[in-house]
Design an enzyme around this catalytic site. Sequence first.
Site, PDB file in Angstrom:
ATOM      1  N   HIS A  72      -2.547  -7.041 -13.012  1.00  0.00           N
ATOM      2  CA  HIS A  72      -1.632  -5.801 -13.063  1.00  0.00           C
ATOM      3  C   HIS A  72       0.168  -6.471 -12.391  1.00  0.00           C
ATOM      4  O   HIS A  72      -0.256  -6.465 -10.574  1.00  0.00           O
ATOM      5  CB  HIS A  72      -0.840  -4.779 -12.919  1.00  0.00           C
ATOM      6  CG  HIS A  72      -1.612  -3.818 -14.842  1.00  0.00           C
ATOM      7  ND1 HIS A  72      -1.763  -2.720 -14.768  1.00  0.00           N
ATOM      8  CD2 HIS A  72      -2.334  -4.202 -15.129  1.00  0.00           C
ATOM      9  CE1 HIS A  72      -2.388  -2.041 -15.783  1.00  0.00           C
ATOM     10  NE2 HIS A  72      -2.600  -3.560 -16.695  1.00  0.00           N
ATOM     11  N   TYR A 201       5.013   5.494 -13.666  1.00  0.00           N
ATOM     12  CA  TYR A 201       4.976   7.065 -12.768  1.00  0.00           C
ATOM     13  C   TYR A 201       6.634   7.298 -13.460  1.00  0.00           C
ATOM     14  O   TYR A 201       7.331   7.109 -13.514  1.00  0.00           O
ATOM     15  CB  TYR A 201       5.044   6.826 -11.328  1.00  0.00           C
ATOM     16  CG  TYR A 201       3.933   5.635 -11.215  1.00  0.00           C
ATOM     17  CD1 TYR A 201       2.857   6.605 -10.062  1.00  0.00           C
ATOM     18  CD2 TYR A 201       3.457   4.471 -10.668  1.00  0.00           C
ATOM     19  CE1 TYR A 201       1.773   6.292  -9.812  1.00  0.00           C
ATOM     20  CE2 TYR A 201       1.864   4.319 -10.773  1.00  0.00           C
ATOM     21  CZ  TYR A 201       1.045   5.326  -9.784  1.00  0.00           C
ATOM     22  OH  TYR A 201      -0.353   5.056  -9.093  1.00  0.00           O
ATOM     23  N   PRO A 293      -4.220  10.783  -4.913  1.00  0.00           N
ATOM     24  CA  PRO A 293      -4.407  10.151  -5.886  1.00  0.00           C
ATOM     25  C   PRO A 293      -2.665   9.272  -6.139  1.00  0.00           C
ATOM     26  O   PRO A 293      -2.776   7.801  -7.149  1.00  0.00           O
ATOM     27  CB  PRO A 293      -5.035   9.970  -7.388  1.00  0.00           C
ATOM     28  CG  PRO A 293      -4.543  11.724  -7.657  1.00  0.00           C
ATOM     29  CD  PRO A 293      -3.817  11.901  -6.170  1.00  0.00           C
ATOM     30  N   LYS A 297      -4.432   4.744  -3.507  1.00  0.00           N
ATOM     31  CA  LYS A 297      -5.237   4.192  -2.413  1.00  0.00           C
ATOM     32  C   LYS A 297      -6.868   4.543  -1.900  1.00  0.00           C
ATOM     33  O   LYS A 297      -7.351   4.287  -0.894  1.00  0.00           O
ATOM     34  CB  LYS A 297      -4.369   4.683  -1.274  1.00  0.00           C
ATOM     35  CG  LYS A 297      -3.115   4.648  -0.783  1.00  0.00           C
ATOM     36  CD  LYS A 297      -3.379   3.217  -1.564  1.00  0.00           C
ATOM     37  CE  LYS A 297      -1.850   1.676  -1.109  1.00  0.00           C
ATOM     38  NZ  LYS A 297      -2.237   0.619  -2.123  1.00  0.00           N
ATOM     39  N   TYR A 385       2.455  -0.841  -1.989  1.00  0.00           N
ATOM     40  CA  TYR A 385       1.258  -0.180  -3.382  1.00  0.00           C
ATOM     41  C   TYR A 385       0.295  -1.791  -3.834  1.00  0.00           C
ATOM     42  O   TYR A 385      -0.969  -1.258  -4.383  1.00  0.00           O
ATOM     43  CB  TYR A 385       2.008  -0.458  -4.883  1.00  0.00           C
ATOM     44  CG  TYR A 385       1.622   0.180  -5.509  1.00  0.00           C
ATOM     45  CD1 TYR A 385       1.221   1.577  -6.191  1.00  0.00           C
ATOM     46  CD2 TYR A 385       0.762  -0.345  -6.590  1.00  0.00           C
ATOM     47  CE1 TYR A 385       1.030   2.055  -7.133  1.00  0.00           C
ATOM     48  CE2 TYR A 385      -0.184   0.031  -7.725  1.00  0.00           C
ATOM     49  CZ  TYR A 385       0.463   1.722  -8.298  1.00  0.00           C
ATOM     50  OH  TYR A 385      -0.582   2.444  -9.507  1.00  0.00           O
TER      51      TYR A 385
END
Length: 391
Positions: A72, A201, A293, A297, A385
């Site tokens: 991704h 998200y 979560p 990580k 990220y």
Amino acid sequence: MHTQVAIIGAGPAGLLLSQLLDLAGVDCVLLERRDRDYVEGRIRAGVLEQGTVDLLRAAQVADRLEREGLVHDGIELAFEGRRHRIDFADLTPGKAVTVYGQTEVTKDLINARIARGNPPVFEAEDVEVLDFDGERPRVRYRHNGAAKELSCDFIAGCDGFHGVCRASVPQDSLRIFERVYPFAWLGILTRTKPVSDELIYCRHDNGFALFSMRSPQVSRLYLQVRPDEDLNEWPDDRIWEELKLRVGPEAAAALETGPSFEKSVTPMRSFVAEPLRFGRLFLAGDAGHIVPPTGAKGLNLAAADIHYLSEALVAFYKENRQDLLDTYSDKCLRRIWKAERFSWWMTSLMHRFPGRNPFDDRIQLAELMYVADSRTASTALAENYVGLPYE
């Protein structure tokens, strides 16, 4: 029986450490209190940082990941009827994340340990870690009804938040930092096509939602719920209706629905134990730290710990170096606290907190708009990220 390194816990951290040590010619024994089916069946995270993927390659367990993992190059933030893409390829050139379930990582590592003739000792009961403050640590356990004792040079505590290793440390030697969040994630797995090629998200007045996947045919979906939520109150139809509401009409129109085949509620907490070394006992992974979560990580932090610990142990045995063992805890904790900060920030950015007032809501939305409209802010999110570099 003697080994150089005794590893407690056959989650990804313990398995990865045993594989890396074995490849380097360092003798190790891996003990796990559960059976193999249980270990391989645990449904956990599925987003791997670039550094974690590179470490799995170095461990020679990335063949299936390379074939089946979904690379991704970005994620989407959805709020107030808009969707904004964080473009990793543009903001962090050469870095991406790979969606590949932790369950699959675990299976690959177990198969690798079996292939090399040194599988985990499953169903090792009543494990005790002893004398790790001296020169000759020991591990006692029971296996197949017989009492066993393993002497070793070092013990790696990779046995999770509820494991025996951290619990065996004198409590006055530990500093504990913890935050428990006033919500949880209700997660489902379903054999439906993901609504998007990348993770979405969602910030909504009803609470957070996350649209993720395990494969092009399996979706992993989450809703923010109460920490004491009763799963019986959430039949699949209700979950789908809430997911549609929180993602917005455009994505909802393309959302494929179907029965779930796994459903669970995950509490949310931040936790760090300091230090991570006690004599010849080293904590790694969930034994030393937990993150919510939201920032993806947990598994990646465990892999980072194993990067540092394997490097230190190999240097000790192959180069007679002590310095990397001495700096293990400090190196890990610097990275851990950066990941804790990012995970806390992402959680605060996207979730509805009980008791928030209209001012708090406007600040949250302003922060989201700033991330969406500022290349600098988007870059900071992207850098964290995809994973900060190892020292």
